[in-house]
Motif scaffolding. Structure first.
Motif, mmCIF file in Angstrom:
data_model
loop_
_atom_site.group_PDB
_atom_site.id
_atom_site.type_symbol
_atom_site.label_atom_id
_atom_site.label_comp_id
_atom_site.label_asym_id
_atom_site.label_seq_id
_atom_site.Cartn_x
_atom_site.Cartn_y
_atom_site.Cartn_z
ATOM 1 N N THR A 366 0.824 -1.202 0.000
ATOM 2 C CA THR A 366 0.000 0.000 0.000
ATOM 3 C C THR A 366 0.865 1.262 0.000
ATOM 4 O O THR A 366 1.788 1.397 0.801
ATOM 5 C CB THR A 366 -0.930 0.031 1.228
ATOM 6 N N VAL A 367 0.553 2.164 -0.908
ATOM 7 C CA VAL A 367 1.253 3.452 -0.990
ATOM 8 C C VAL A 367 0.609 4.403 0.019
ATOM 9 O O VAL A 367 -0.506 4.870 -0.180
ATOM 10 C CB VAL A 367 1.168 4.035 -2.412
ATOM 11 N N PHE A 385 -1.591 6.805 -6.456
ATOM 12 C CA PHE A 385 -2.195 7.844 -5.622
ATOM 13 C C PHE A 385 -2.070 7.389 -4.178
ATOM 14 O O PHE A 385 -1.863 6.194 -3.907
ATOM 15 C CB PHE A 385 -3.665 8.107 -6.003
ATOM 16 N N SER A 386 -2.146 8.320 -3.251
ATOM 17 C CA SER A 386 -2.028 7.973 -1.833
ATOM 18 C C SER A 386 -3.159 7.035 -1.441
ATOM 19 O O SER A 386 -4.332 7.302 -1.705
ATOM 20 C CB SER A 386 -2.081 9.239 -0.970
ATOM 21 N N GLY A 387 -2.786 5.900 -0.825
ATOM 22 C CA GLY A 387 -3.762 4.893 -0.440
ATOM 23 C C GLY A 387 -3.909 3.766 -1.444
ATOM 24 O O GLY A 387 -4.587 2.770 -1.165
ATOM 25 N N TYR A 388 -3.284 3.900 -2.622
ATOM 26 C CA TYR A 388 -3.377 2.854 -3.642
ATOM 27 C C TYR A 388 -2.599 1.610 -3.207
ATOM 28 O O TYR A 388 -1.489 1.718 -2.678
ATOM 29 C CB TYR A 388 -2.826 3.365 -4.970
ATOM 30 N N ARG A 389 -3.182 0.451 -3.454
ATOM 31 C CA ARG A 389 -2.513 -0.806 -3.142
ATOM 32 C C ARG A 389 -1.949 -1.408 -4.425
ATOM 33 O O ARG A 389 -2.701 -1.752 -5.344
ATOM 34 C CB ARG A 389 -3.467 -1.797 -2.477
ATOM 35 N N ILE A 390 -0.623 -1.512 -4.499
ATOM 36 C CA ILE A 390 0.032 -2.108 -5.665
ATOM 37 C C ILE A 390 -0.152 -3.617 -5.596
ATOM 38 O O ILE A 390 0.331 -4.271 -4.674
ATOM 39 C CB ILE A 390 1.535 -1.763 -5.677
ATOM 40 N N PRO A 391 -0.869 -4.209 -6.550
ATOM 41 C CA PRO A 391 -1.111 -5.654 -6.497
ATOM 42 C C PRO A 391 0.142 -6.458 -6.854
ATOM 43 O O PRO A 391 1.014 -5.960 -7.576
ATOM 44 C CB PRO A 391 -2.220 -5.868 -7.530
ATOM 45 N N PRO A 392 0.233 -7.685 -6.381
ATOM 46 C CA PRO A 392 1.433 -8.502 -6.629
ATOM 47 C C PRO A 392 1.386 -9.293 -7.928
ATOM 48 O O PRO A 392 2.304 -10.067 -8.202
ATOM 49 C CB PRO A 392 1.434 -9.446 -5.424
#
Length: 461
Positions: A366-367, A385-392
């Protein structure tokens, strides 16, 4: 940009376009469509439900679970979504189905425009061995190697004996470094051939391999092409020599290694090849440049928009994605080769969610906070963006930081400033690595090659 022609009578403006991709390139295409007054439909997997592309698009439709094979690589689901939502065309971006001839053919069959070249040309140039043959027919230099795919290690060994070691085994159906092996010792060829073929089969569904001479300390030079089927233009070159394991890390335009005469030669060769195969759309001719001899050789063609297209946009002022869409609408190019001018210098750093200190291990998560740099000559293409979760589940590219300067020295200084301003809190990124690359005196002098990063920056750490 000088307007040389109005849209032809056969041109049909798109009302709605579906984006068959994700991440920063999906956002980039949405913005280009909005500039052109075109509605967008964004497809997404369950993992991308809260993505920026989904938020920005006019419509969004889920096409499956996180795994690419069940979503972004499911051609029939994507075309079905296009038909349900009444789109005129599909933009594939890069990766996924962008160079899949079957997908382009399915679009054509269902009456949906594929924003790219024809299925025939994708198939022709997607086979790397066949692409080499087309280059030879067009009079474009190619490295010594097999005339087509090789069927066995025995055949590969015969070719290697003829052209000399080291040799490069390459997947005929793919790219991006997968299915590629460098063989220095004849005793290793059988094992390396099997490994390359298996990797190619897993990545591209085709284990075919071809062989070419491996040249050391070469530069990776690529030429951006635009063609409406009649007029073929080149937009100068990009130097993509800063790589790790055949994956590009930083690109710049123009190349610090080319003379004006060499630039003209490579550009003319790229145009000649595109005319020979009847190319129509945006595309890229990739070459290697042997610094020792000053000779260049055709490597492959990418029949899509490239990750690094922004550096060319910055030095030419031409919006490649918009031109790609206009060509797909049936419009002629509005410029001639004489109108293309290279102004200043541009550099792109690929910001990946990876830890360079741990062998570039992926770092999804999570960013907590994202701050994009700004100021003169700075561009950021990103889906963060703030709060974005980078998926694996997907590629770890999270942003492309691009700068322009009146000179290469100014561009490097601006890139240092922009990297210092950029904040991606919560996940590890490659920003520190890029700063170390820019600080290297050899890079500052433009003295790099495709093995430079691994030999100088990584071997010493």
């Amino acid at each position: 940009m000088n307007v040389l022609a109005e849209p032809s009578a056969r041109a049909k403006r798109f009302r709605r376009v579906l984006i068959a991709n994700r991440g920063e390139i999906a956002v980039r295409i949405i913005r280009a469509c909005r500039d052109l007054g075109i509605e967008t439909v964004q497809v997404y997997s369950d993992a991308d439900r809260d993505s920026l592309a989904v938020r920005l698009a006019d419509r969004a439709v889920c096409i499956g679970p996180p795994r690419s094979s069940e979503s972004y690589l499911n051609a029939r689901f994507i075309v079905s979504a296009a038909l349900v939502h009444g789109v005129d065309a599909i933009h594939p971006g890069y990766g996924f189905l962008s160079e899949n001839a079957g997908f382009a053919e399915l679009c054509e069959k269902e009456g949906v425009v594929f924003i790219g070249p024809s299925a025939r040309v994708i198939s022709l140039m997607g086979d790397k061995a066949m692409a080499r043959r087309m280059a030879e027919e067009a009079g474009v230099p190619t490295t010594p190697g097999s005339r087509g795919t090789v069927e066995s290690p025995t055949q590969a060994r015969e070719i290697a004996r003829e052209i000399g070691y080291p040799v490069l085994l390459k997947a005929a159906a793919g790219g991006g470094g997968r299915g590629m092996r460098v063989v220095h010792d004849p005793a290793d060829l059988d094992t390396q051939f099997g490994d390359a073929s298996r990797e190619a089969k897993a990545a591209f569904g085709d284990g075919s391999i071809y062989v070419e001479k491996f040249l050391t300390r070469v530069r990776h030079i690529e030429i951006q092409i635009l063609s409406d089927g009649e007029t073929v233009l080149h937009l100068g070159e990009r130097d993509c020599s800063a790589q790790r394991r055949n994956q590009k890390l930083l690109e710049e335009s123009p190349s610090p290694a080319l003379t004006e005469d060499m630039r003209a030669q490579i550009g003319d060769a790229a145009v000649r090849l595109c005319r020979h195969v009847g190319y129509r759309s945006a595309g890229t001719i990739e070459c290697i440049l042997d610094d020792a001899s000053g000779r260049f050789y055709f490597m492959e063609m990418n029949t899509r928009v490239q990750v690094e297209h922004p550096v060319t946009e910055c030095v030419t002022g031409i919006d490649i994605v918009k031109e790609q869409i206009r060509i797909a609408q049936g419009e002629p190019l509005r410029i001639a080769q004489a109108d293309v001018r290279i102004h200043g210098h541009a550099i792109e750093c690929r910001i990946n969610a990876e830890d360079a200190a741990r062998n570039f291990a992926p770092c999804p998560g999570t960013v907590r906070e994202f701050h994009a740099p700004g100021g003169p000559g700075v561009r950021v293409d990103s889906h963060l963006f703030s709060g974005y979760r980078i998926p694996p589940y997907y590629d770890s590219l999270v942003a492309k930081l691009v700068v322009w300067g009146a000179s290469r020295e100014e561009a490097i200084a601006r890139m240092r400033r922009a990297l210092g301003e950029m904040r991606v809190e919560g996940v590890t990124t490659t920003i520190p690595f890029h700063l170390s690359l820019l600080d290297d005196p050899h890079f500052a002098r433009g003295e790099i090659h495709t093995r430079f990063v691994e030999e100088r920056l990584l071997e010493t750490k």
